[in-house]
Design a protein around this motif. Structure first.
Motif, PDB file in Angstrom:
ATOM      1  N   SER A 189     -40.372  14.652  10.821  1.00  0.00           N
ATOM      2  CA  SER A 189     -41.015  15.393   9.727  1.00  0.00           C
ATOM      3  C   SER A 189     -40.441  14.987   8.374  1.00  0.00           C
ATOM      4  O   SER A 189     -41.174  14.873   7.385  1.00  0.00           O
ATOM      5  CB  SER A 189     -40.833  16.891   9.929  1.00  0.00           C
ATOM      6  N   ALA A 190     -39.142  14.771   8.319  1.00  0.00           N
ATOM      7  CA  ALA A 190     -38.521  14.352   7.061  1.00  0.00           C
ATOM      8  C   ALA A 190     -39.030  12.974   6.637  1.00  0.00           C
ATOM      9  O   ALA A 190     -39.341  12.748   5.465  1.00  0.00           O
ATOM     10  CB  ALA A 190     -36.999  14.346   7.200  1.00  0.00           C
ATOM     11  N   VAL A 191     -39.131  12.047   7.579  1.00  0.00           N
ATOM     12  CA  VAL A 191     -39.635  10.703   7.265  1.00  0.00           C
ATOM     13  C   VAL A 191     -41.086  10.780   6.802  1.00  0.00           C
ATOM     14  O   VAL A 191     -41.472  10.151   5.808  1.00  0.00           O
ATOM     15  CB  VAL A 191     -39.468   9.763   8.480  1.00  0.00           C
ATOM     16  N   ALA A 192     -41.899  11.537   7.514  1.00  0.00           N
ATOM     17  CA  ALA A 192     -43.313  11.679   7.126  1.00  0.00           C
ATOM     18  C   ALA A 192     -43.426  12.346   5.755  1.00  0.00           C
ATOM     19  O   ALA A 192     -44.249  11.931   4.929  1.00  0.00           O
ATOM     20  CB  ALA A 192     -44.063  12.486   8.180  1.00  0.00           C
ATOM     21  N   GLY A 193     -42.618  13.345   5.501  1.00  0.00           N
ATOM     22  CA  GLY A 193     -42.643  14.015   4.196  1.00  0.00           C
ATOM     23  C   GLY A 193     -42.260  13.082   3.064  1.00  0.00           C
ATOM     24  O   GLY A 193     -42.882  13.100   1.992  1.00  0.00           O
TER      25      GLY A 193
END
Length: 99
Positions: A46-50
């Motif tokens: 989720s952090a990478v996608a964000g």
């Protein structure tokens, strides 16, 4: 005293089957480890996608929100004019009298 002890034994007999065993705790530990690793994967993903979404939006905003000003063409300089003096009349050699 005997009735009190028998009452306690009866209570213990009902509680003991509900207590966790070593195998129950080992299974719980395995399940928790698996859950934590899955949660970590989701958080990192989720952090990478964000971050990818943030970078994409900022790139779009910075490229399109500010109106583009065409590059100013430098003012054309006045042409350089070189004035040459008029050509003098050709000098014709005069013949000198021969002796």
């Amino acid at each position: 005293m005997e009735p009190r002890v028998s009452a306690l034994e009866a209570r213990l007999d009902t509680l003991v089957p509900n207590l966790a065993t070593k195998s129950d705790l080992a299974e719980l530990k395995t399940d928790m480890h698996k859950g934590f690793s899955e949660m970590t994967k989701w958080i990192v993903g989720s952090a990478v996608a964000g971050m990818a979404v943030f970078i994409t939006v900022m790139t779009f905003v910075l490229n399109n929100a500010v109106p583009k000003v065409p590059a100013a063409t430098p003012a054309q300089q006045a042409p350089v004019i070189i004035n040459l003096p008029a050509a003098p009349a050709p000098v014709v050699p005069t013949q000198t009298p021969s002796k």
